[in-house]
Write a protein that holds these residues in place. Structure first.
Motif, PDB file in Angstrom:
ATOM      1  N   MET A  11      28.729 -34.901  44.729  1.00  0.00           N
ATOM      2  CA  MET A  11      30.114 -34.584  44.392  1.00  0.00           C
ATOM      3  C   MET A  11      30.165 -33.329  43.534  1.00  0.00           C
ATOM      4  O   MET A  11      29.126 -32.761  43.175  1.00  0.00           O
ATOM      5  CB  MET A  11      30.751 -35.760  43.626  1.00  0.00           C
ATOM      6  CG  MET A  11      30.736 -37.075  44.359  1.00  0.00           C
ATOM      7  SD  MET A  11      31.286 -38.471  43.318  1.00  0.00           S
ATOM      8  CE  MET A  11      33.005 -38.029  43.008  1.00  0.00           C
ATOM      9  N   GLU A  12      31.371 -32.907  43.191  1.00  0.00           N
ATOM     10  CA  GLU A  12      31.584 -31.832  42.239  1.00  0.00           C
ATOM     11  C   GLU A  12      32.490 -32.351  41.129  1.00  0.00           C
ATOM     12  O   GLU A  12      33.415 -33.126  41.404  1.00  0.00           O
ATOM     13  CB  GLU A  12      32.236 -30.611  42.904  1.00  0.00           C
ATOM     14  CG  GLU A  12      31.338 -29.918  43.906  1.00  0.00           C
ATOM     15  CD  GLU A  12      31.993 -28.659  44.473  1.00  0.00           C
ATOM     16  OE1 GLU A  12      33.168 -28.390  44.129  1.00  0.00           O
ATOM     17  OE2 GLU A  12      31.326 -27.961  45.262  1.00  0.00           O
ATOM     18  N   PRO A  13      32.243 -31.950  39.879  1.00  0.00           N
ATOM     19  CA  PRO A  13      33.116 -32.406  38.792  1.00  0.00           C
ATOM     20  C   PRO A  13      34.520 -31.828  38.928  1.00  0.00           C
ATOM     21  O   PRO A  13      34.692 -30.678  39.349  1.00  0.00           O
ATOM     22  CB  PRO A  13      32.414 -31.887  37.528  1.00  0.00           C
ATOM     23  CG  PRO A  13      31.551 -30.762  38.005  1.00  0.00           C
ATOM     24  CD  PRO A  13      31.138 -31.093  39.398  1.00  0.00           C
ATOM     25  N   ALA A  14      35.514 -32.629  38.579  1.00  0.00           N
ATOM     26  CA  ALA A  14      36.899 -32.157  38.624  1.00  0.00           C
ATOM     27  C   ALA A  14      37.146 -31.109  37.548  1.00  0.00           C
ATOM     28  O   ALA A  14      37.960 -30.207  37.721  1.00  0.00           O
ATOM     29  CB  ALA A  14      37.861 -33.332  38.428  1.00  0.00           C
ATOM     30  N   ALA A  15      36.419 -31.231  36.433  1.00  0.00           N
ATOM     31  CA  ALA A  15      36.477 -30.263  35.337  1.00  0.00           C
ATOM     32  C   ALA A  15      35.292 -30.549  34.424  1.00  0.00           C
ATOM     33  O   ALA A  15      34.775 -31.665  34.397  1.00  0.00           O
ATOM     34  CB  ALA A  15      37.788 -30.377  34.566  1.00  0.00           C
ATOM     35  N   ILE A  16      34.868 -29.527  33.681  1.00  0.00           N
ATOM     36  CA  ILE A  16      33.720 -29.720  32.791  1.00  0.00           C
ATOM     37  C   ILE A  16      33.973 -29.068  31.440  1.00  0.00           C
ATOM     38  O   ILE A  16      34.717 -28.093  31.329  1.00  0.00           O
ATOM     39  CB  ILE A  16      32.414 -29.146  33.385  1.00  0.00           C
ATOM     40  CG1 ILE A  16      32.552 -27.641  33.657  1.00  0.00           C
ATOM     41  CG2 ILE A  16      32.036 -29.872  34.649  1.00  0.00           C
ATOM     42  CD1 ILE A  16      31.260 -27.016  34.148  1.00  0.00           C
ATOM     43  N   GLY A  17      33.350 -29.638  30.414  1.00  0.00           N
ATOM     44  CA  GLY A  17      33.399 -29.054  29.092  1.00  0.00           C
ATOM     45  C   GLY A  17      32.564 -27.787  29.055  1.00  0.00           C
ATOM     46  O   GLY A  17      31.762 -27.515  29.950  1.00  0.00           O
ATOM     47  N   GLU A  18      32.752 -27.008  28.032  1.00  0.00           N
ATOM     48  CA  GLU A  18      32.025 -25.744  27.921  1.00  0.00           C
ATOM     49  C   GLU A  18      30.690 -25.945  27.203  1.00  0.00           C
ATOM     50  O   GLU A  18      30.200 -27.048  27.079  1.00  0.00           O
ATOM     51  CB  GLU A  18      32.897 -24.711  27.200  1.00  0.00           C
ATOM     52  CG  GLU A  18      34.101 -24.302  28.010  1.00  0.00           C
ATOM     53  CD  GLU A  18      33.723 -23.696  29.367  1.00  0.00           C
ATOM     54  OE1 GLU A  18      32.696 -23.002  29.473  1.00  0.00           O
ATOM     55  OE2 GLU A  18      34.461 -23.939  30.329  1.00  0.00           O
ATOM     56  N   SER A  19      30.092 -24.877  26.757  1.00  0.00           N
ATOM     57  CA  SER A  19      28.817 -24.883  26.055  1.00  0.00           C
ATOM     58  C   SER A  19      27.734 -25.499  26.925  1.00  0.00           C
ATOM     59  O   SER A  19      27.544 -25.101  28.065  1.00  0.00           O
ATOM     60  CB  SER A  19      28.952 -25.642  24.727  1.00  0.00           C
ATOM     61  OG  SER A  19      27.762 -25.524  23.970  1.00  0.00           O
ATOM     62  N   GLY A  20      27.040 -26.518  26.417  1.00  0.00           N
ATOM     63  CA  GLY A  20      25.913 -27.091  27.141  1.00  0.00           C
ATOM     64  C   GLY A  20      26.287 -27.708  28.473  1.00  0.00           C
ATOM     65  O   GLY A  20      25.497 -27.707  29.419  1.00  0.00           O
ATOM     66  N   VAL A  21      27.491 -28.261  28.568  1.00  0.00           N
ATOM     67  CA  VAL A  21      27.920 -28.894  29.810  1.00  0.00           C
ATOM     68  C   VAL A  21      28.036 -27.851  30.920  1.00  0.00           C
ATOM     69  O   VAL A  21      27.584 -28.056  32.049  1.00  0.00           O
ATOM     70  CB  VAL A  21      29.259 -29.640  29.633  1.00  0.00           C
ATOM     71  CG1 VAL A  21      29.616 -30.407  30.883  1.00  0.00           C
ATOM     72  CG2 VAL A  21      29.172 -30.593  28.435  1.00  0.00           C
TER      73      VAL A  21
END
Length: 335
Positions: free
Chosen positions: A84-94
């Motif tokens: 799958m693909e994430p719908a949204a992701i946090g910044e920095s390490g993510v």
């Protein structure tokens, strides 16, 4: 005689007509069965699921999870393993793990962003992408549950050993209707680990240490990375006193004096920098006299690893990468 021939011809014609009729009847009866299409296959049916996350919260899902928002790298690891693909992701390490070549590469830069900090992701950014689920880290993202109440369910995870990571992958596989993908990814990792266990001589002493400065900590054999490395190396680092690891995360603060007593052959270093210009942990350690006495330092077997994957990934894909890179450093002639 003439009449006999005529009757014979009539009889033959009737036989041909009857055979043709029978053939047509048989074909018409079989056609509906051959063209019937149904969505009642096991793959097309989603069974309602109840899941208990690491916080003890019971989550209920009446429909398949299609969109997952990730505020922790572990989530990126899981959705990648499920295809799958994430719908949204946090910044920095993510974001960093998403753009690693073993995950989404350059495509990882295109996923919608969740602003704010790692500890306080922006709620509006999460709600905007309308996810079916948010996966966060226990002890860090607990407050998201209250902030997103009634809008999005939050699954708080905290795998402590590789078996926990496998179980988590399988659970999210059920929620997303991707049980086969979860099974395949889990089997791939476990097969790789089993083959390494059979092949590795385990005659090298290894250690994972991490930190942002010389006040470092180590991952013990009950920690996530340690639970993998103890299967393929001599990994003697343990939690001897529960007070040293009150949250049971498998990591404890350590000292150079104690490290010199164990004197590992290979040291894997996870550096975490919270300000620009901060040196890697191994570079900072070079400024301490005792550091140069370590066998791993003298034999140039101190290895700075990719912290977002080794320390933050936590999923089966990250652990597989950790295993590959560790084996190459420990036993270069065998792996």
């Amino acid at each position: 005689m003439k009449h006999t021939k005529i009757l014979l011809l009539i009889s033959m014609l009737l036989t041909v007509i009857l055979l043709a009729a029978c053939s047509s009847s048989t074909t018409n009866q079989s056609e509906p069965a051959s063209i019937l299409v149904t969505d009642e296959s096991p793959e097309a049916i989603f069974e309602p699921q109840q899941m208990i996350d690491a916080s003890g919260e019971q989550l209920e899902f009446q429909s398949k999870v299609e969109k997952v928002a990730c505020v922790v790298s572990l989530c990126v690891d899981i959705v990648a393993e499920l295809g799958m693909e994430p719908a949204a992701i946090g910044e920095s390490g993510v974001r960093t793990i998403a753009t690693a070549e073993e995950f989404y590469g350059e495509h990882g830069t295109t996923f919608p962003s969740i602003g704010g900090s790692f500890f306080e992701p922006n709620l509006e950014d999460i709600i905007t992408v309308k996810p079916d689920l948010v996966i966060g880290l226990l002890g860090v993202h607990d407050s998201l549950r209250e902030g997103l109440a009634g809008a999005v369910p939050v699954y708080l995870a905290q795998p402590k050993t590789y078996t926990d990571s496998v179980k988590l992958l399988e659970d999210i596989g059920k929620l997303t209707g991707r049980t086969e993908e979860a099974k395949a990814a889990a089997e791939k990792f476990l097969r790789k680990l089993d083959e390494a266990k059979q092949k590795a001589p385990k005659d090298k002493k290894a250690l994972i240490m991490y930190g942002s400065d010389v006040n470092f900590s180590i991952v013990t054999d009950s920690g996530l990375g340690g639970s993998v490395l103890k299967e393929v190396s001599n990994y003697p680092f343990k939690v001897n006193d529960p007070s040293e690891d009150p949250y049971g995360e498998g990591s404890i603060q350590y000292s150079l004096e104690k490290l010199l007593e164990e004197n590992p052959d290979v040291i894997f270093v996870e550096s975490y920098s919270y300000s620009p210009g901060t040196k890697a942990l191994s570079e900072q350690m070079q400024e301490l006299p005792l550091w140069s006495k370590l066998k791993a330092v003298q034999e140039q077997n101190v290895i700075e690893v990719r912290s977002p994957i080794w320390g933050d990934g936590r999923g089966t894909r990250s652990l597989g990468i950790l295993l590959d890179e560790a084996l190459e450093a420990l036993y270069p002639d065998l792996f």
